[in-house]
Design a protein around this motif. Structure first.
Motif, PDB file in Angstrom:
ATOM      1  N   ILE A   2       9.388 -62.074  24.772  1.00 48.89           N
ATOM      2  CA  ILE A   2       9.028 -62.821  25.860  1.00 48.89           C
ATOM      3  C   ILE A   2      10.615 -62.811  26.191  1.00 48.89           C
ATOM      4  O   ILE A   2      11.071 -63.432  25.584  1.00 48.89           O
ATOM      5  CB  ILE A   2       7.985 -63.841  24.986  1.00 48.89           C
ATOM      6  CG1 ILE A   2       7.851 -64.713  26.189  1.00 48.89           C
ATOM      7  CG2 ILE A   2       9.621 -65.030  24.070  1.00 48.89           C
ATOM      8  CD1 ILE A   2       7.063 -65.732  25.456  1.00 48.89           C
ATOM      9  N   TYR A  58      11.483 -64.441  30.551  1.00 49.94           N
ATOM     10  CA  TYR A  58      10.763 -65.754  31.954  1.00 49.94           C
ATOM     11  C   TYR A  58      11.461 -65.215  33.274  1.00 49.94           C
ATOM     12  O   TYR A  58      13.036 -65.119  33.118  1.00 49.94           O
ATOM     13  CB  TYR A  58      10.303 -66.647  32.000  1.00 49.94           C
ATOM     14  CG  TYR A  58      11.593 -68.003  31.915  1.00 49.94           C
ATOM     15  CD1 TYR A  58      11.458 -68.658  33.448  1.00 49.94           C
ATOM     16  CD2 TYR A  58      12.733 -67.861  30.817  1.00 49.94           C
ATOM     17  CE1 TYR A  58      11.914 -69.990  33.497  1.00 49.94           C
ATOM     18  CE2 TYR A  58      13.218 -68.903  31.593  1.00 49.94           C
ATOM     19  CZ  TYR A  58      13.367 -69.830  32.318  1.00 49.94           C
ATOM     20  OH  TYR A  58      14.377 -70.806  32.629  1.00 49.94           O
ATOM     21  N   ILE A  77       6.485 -64.677  33.595  1.00 48.00           N
ATOM     22  CA  ILE A  77       6.646 -64.801  32.155  1.00 48.00           C
ATOM     23  C   ILE A  77       6.640 -63.428  31.161  1.00 48.00           C
ATOM     24  O   ILE A  77       5.004 -62.697  32.459  1.00 48.00           O
ATOM     25  CB  ILE A  77       5.838 -65.623  31.087  1.00 48.00           C
ATOM     26  CG1 ILE A  77       6.074 -67.012  31.523  1.00 48.00           C
ATOM     27  CG2 ILE A  77       5.557 -65.484  30.125  1.00 48.00           C
ATOM     28  CD1 ILE A  77       6.444 -67.924  30.739  1.00 48.00           C
ATOM     29  N   LEU A  94      -0.643 -68.737  25.707  1.00 46.50           N
ATOM     30  CA  LEU A  94       0.322 -69.492  26.122  1.00 46.50           C
ATOM     31  C   LEU A  94      -0.164 -70.579  26.181  1.00 46.50           C
ATOM     32  O   LEU A  94      -1.137 -70.798  26.925  1.00 46.50           O
ATOM     33  CB  LEU A  94       0.404 -69.037  27.399  1.00 46.50           C
ATOM     34  CG  LEU A  94       1.717 -67.873  27.083  1.00 46.50           C
ATOM     35  CD1 LEU A  94       2.041 -66.712  28.942  1.00 46.50           C
ATOM     36  CD2 LEU A  94       3.373 -67.857  26.822  1.00 46.50           C
ATOM     37  N   MET A 153       6.810 -74.340  26.599  1.00 47.39           N
ATOM     38  CA  MET A 153       6.184 -73.151  26.978  1.00 47.39           C
ATOM     39  C   MET A 153       5.281 -72.952  25.817  1.00 47.39           C
ATOM     40  O   MET A 153       6.238 -71.753  25.110  1.00 47.39           O
ATOM     41  CB  MET A 153       6.490 -72.138  27.823  1.00 47.39           C
ATOM     42  CG  MET A 153       6.012 -70.094  28.291  1.00 47.39           C
ATOM     43  SD  MET A 153       4.068 -71.355  29.310  1.00 47.39           S
ATOM     44  CE  MET A 153       4.798 -71.066  30.384  1.00 47.39           C
ATOM     45  N   LEU A 204      11.209 -73.357  28.014  1.00 44.25           N
ATOM     46  CA  LEU A 204      12.199 -72.165  28.612  1.00 44.25           C
ATOM     47  C   LEU A 204      13.582 -72.015  29.531  1.00 44.25           C
ATOM     48  O   LEU A 204      13.976 -73.165  29.114  1.00 44.25           O
ATOM     49  CB  LEU A 204      11.782 -72.553  30.740  1.00 44.25           C
ATOM     50  CG  LEU A 204      10.188 -72.239  30.240  1.00 44.25           C
ATOM     51  CD1 LEU A 204       9.504 -72.571  32.162  1.00 44.25           C
ATOM     52  CD2 LEU A 204       9.490 -71.132  30.665  1.00 44.25           C
TER      53      LEU A 204
END
Length: 301
Positions: free
Chosen positions: A142, A144, A149, A178, A258, A296
């Motif tokens: 994962i 971003y 994302i 999410l 997040m 983030l």
């Protein structure tokens, strides 16, 4: 994280259910409900006030036929066992920083190492409710940027099962949940099978019910998948404007929450169905209280 002490006297347990009166069980369930917040059992303990469970509880105090009471006791015993499992859960909540990515990956189902080298990676899997890591080569990614994302998964699976007549989460697939903000009860569910269309939904969890789901096509979501010699790979991107808290097009900022969870759904040829996650995790993917507490990471100008 609060752990609720079981201050009442524990009676005899037979077949996973406490042997005592319906009123005593109901008192315990209400106590769990009142003290649920901040415990690992919160997701199940709030179900005590869900309509289906209230119906079962009330049925045991009125003139219901014996077969109906038997079903009610069975379901309430199952609920209490799940709550107790949560109360005994010792795993602390996981935290993570989701890295910022300058160059977006190509969403083609091929996890190119160069494209994902800056991603946060989880290696391995745990069966739901287990703290014992499986012997598997599965990986979850994962990251971003200012618009999306990005996520990916490499799944080891030598027995891929697909069924286009049922939702993809009942067969081989990867789910990503999410929840952008702990203050919101809204979150997104995305399911990507090894082939075919993905499934996406907005979800909401009222304080005294399980959850409500609104299945919808979202133009800001792109996914791809492909078979590999050891299983399959999936990739995807989710536009921030599809997420609760960003629906008006407001941009993400470093430090924004997040929360997230990957769930690998697996069905074998014999029909056995299991689910696993990259960290020890209770119940199922809708357990928003146990998600990885993500933030983030810092962006690069």
């Amino acid at each position: 994280m609060k752990i609720l002490s079981l201050f009442f006297c524990i009676p005899l347990i037979v077949g996973g259910c406490m042997v005592n009166s319906d009123k005593e069980r109901d008192k315990r369930l209400l106590d769990y409900y009142q003290n649920r917040r901040g415990t690992p059992a919160e997701y199940c303990a709030k179900m005590v006030k869900d309509f289906s469970m209230v119906r079962y509880r009330v049925s045991l105090t009125g003139g219901m036929p014996s077969y109906a009471k038997s079903l009610a006791r069975k379901e309430l015993c199952k609920l209490e066992a799940e709550i107790q499992k949560g109360m005994a859960w010792k795993q602390a909540l996981s935290t993570a920083e989701i890295p910022f990515q300058l160059t977006p990956p190509t969403i083609d189902g091929i996890i190119a190492p160069e494209e994902w080298k800056h991603a946060l990676v989880y290696r391995g899997e745990y069966d739901l409710g287990s703290t014992q890591q499986q012997n598997t080569s599965s990986n979850f990614y994962i990251m971003y940027d200012k618009n999306y994302i990005y996520f990916a998964a490499q799944i080891e699976d030598h027995d891929i099962q697909l069924d286009n007549t049922t939702p993809p989460y009942w067969n081989d697939s990867v789910e990503l949940f999410l929840r952008p903000d702990n203050r919101l009860d809204n979150y997104l569910e995305l399911v990507v099978p090894p082939e075919g269309e993905h499934y996406s939904a907005w979800c909401v969890q009222p304080p005294d019910r399980r959850f409500d789901i609104s299945v919808r096509k979202m133009k800001g979501i792109t996914t791809a998948a492909r078979a590999t010699p050891n299983g399959y790979e999936v990739e995807g991107k989710i536009a921030f404007f599809e997420l609760p808290g960003y629906l008006l097009g407001n941009p993400p900022h470093p430090g924004d929450p997040m929360n997230f969870m990957f769930v690998h759904c697996n069905r074998t040829f014999s029909g056995k169905y299991t689910r696993s996650t990259p960290i020890p995790f209770l119940y199922d993917g809708h357990n928003i209280y146990g998600y990885i507490r993500g933030t983030l990471g810092a962006s690069t100008k």
